[in-house]
Write an enzyme that holds these catalytic residues in place. Structure first.
Site, PDB file in Angstrom:
ATOM      1  N   GLY A 287      51.507  48.243  26.144  1.00 31.56           N
ATOM      2  CA  GLY A 287      50.840  48.408  24.867  1.00 31.56           C
ATOM      3  C   GLY A 287      50.591  47.064  24.226  1.00 31.56           C
ATOM      4  CB  CYS A 288      50.017  46.066  20.716  1.00 31.99           C
ATOM      5  SG  CYS A 288      49.791  44.570  19.737  1.00 31.99           S
ATOM      6  CG  PHE A 289      49.653  40.971  23.822  1.00 28.09           C
ATOM      7  CD1 PHE A 289      49.274  40.834  22.497  1.00 28.09           C
ATOM      8  CD2 PHE A 289      48.727  40.629  24.799  1.00 28.09           C
ATOM      9  CE1 PHE A 289      48.018  40.364  22.143  1.00 28.09           C
ATOM     10  CE2 PHE A 289      47.467  40.158  24.461  1.00 28.09           C
ATOM     11  CZ  PHE A 289      47.111  40.023  23.125  1.00 28.09           C
ATOM     12  CD1 TRP A 290      50.083  40.353  18.998  1.00 20.79           C
ATOM     13  CD2 TRP A 290      49.720  41.743  17.275  1.00 20.79           C
ATOM     14  NE1 TRP A 290      48.834  40.086  18.483  1.00 20.79           N
ATOM     15  CE2 TRP A 290      48.588  40.909  17.437  1.00 20.79           C
ATOM     16  CE3 TRP A 290      49.730  42.699  16.272  1.00 20.79           C
ATOM     17  CZ2 TRP A 290      47.467  41.024  16.597  1.00 20.79           C
ATOM     18  CZ3 TRP A 290      48.628  42.812  15.435  1.00 20.79           C
ATOM     19  CH2 TRP A 290      47.507  41.977  15.599  1.00 20.79           C
TER      20      TRP A 290
ATOM     21  CG  MET B 159      45.240  43.996  18.472  1.00 23.72           C
ATOM     22  SD  MET B 159      46.825  43.946  19.336  1.00 23.72           S
ATOM     23  CE  MET B 159      46.537  42.677  20.534  1.00 23.72           C
TER      24      MET B 159
END
Length: 219
Positions: A53-56, A1
């Site tokens: 937002g960022c799925f992490w 990412m």
């Protein structure tokens, strides 16, 4: 990412990069009321899909909620017939990074998941940007899986708006669209890569904020 990073100099003349922590208080949950309306619990597992937002980091938070039995990182909301990270990151497919949450409604309700989502997992007042990440794929959106979820989500947004729970208007939208699982290396990224600079700067504070604000919900 791909994440925007800031260069820093370390001992030995080596230069690495780390993301800059948020100046807006990433380590604090937003105190908001519980939903006045909720989905009636059933004995069968249920699914919720959120983009924030960022799925992490979003997945890391929900993986630690009691009653959540599984979280898959992926993409939702686009019109294309498939979705991969390379495709979505072009910002031309219409997808958002999202998480698919499987949960036991006898242990945790849909409304409670929404409360964690708005309080911790996303900034619902930020349009097409979360933390250091910008673009439509990082938008905040809810993907109701049935009419009951749609009604509860819409009512909760209206409730939070009336209560002026946030200093700016909520921009989170209710959307539709198929969910596509992300590549394997994105799954459970937080636990697999605890020392990744992005995880350390952005997601560990988010998980810590969840545990501090909702100890009764933490596994």
């Amino acid at each position: 990412m791909i994440k925007p990073l800031l260069p820093i100099a370390l001992a030995g003349g080596l230069v690495f990069a780390v993301a800059r922590p948020s100046l807006a208080g990433a380590e604090r949950a937003v105190v908001i009321p519980a939903p006045a309306r909720d989905v009636v619990p059933t004995a069968s597992p249920r699914v919720a899909v959120f983009a924030g937002g960022c799925f992490w980091g979003v997945s890391a938070v929900f993986e630690r909620v009691k009653g959540v039995t599984g979280v898959t990182s992926g993409y939702a909301g686009g019109t294309a017939g498939s979705a991969t990270y390379d495709q979505v990151s072009t910002e031309r497919t219409g997808h958002a990074e999202a998480v698919r949450i499987t949960y036991d409604p006898r242990v945790v309700s849909y409304g409670t998941l929404l409360r964690v989502y708005f309080s911790i997992a996303t900034d619902p007042t930020s349009l097409n940007q979360q933390g250091p990440d910008s673009g439509p794929s990082y938008r905040t959106a809810i993907f109701p899986q049935n009419e009951a979820q749609r009604g509860v989500a819409a009512a909760y947004i209206a409730q939070l708006t009336r209560a002026k729970a946030f200093p700016r208007p909520i921009v989170t939208k209710l959307e539709t669209g198929r969910f596509f699982a992300a590549e394997e290396y994105h799954q459970h990224f937080y636990d697999k890569n605890p020392n990744h600079p992005y995880i350390v700067a952005w997601d560990k504070p988010k998980v810590a904020a969840f545990r501090a604000a909702f100890p009764q919900l933490a596994k």
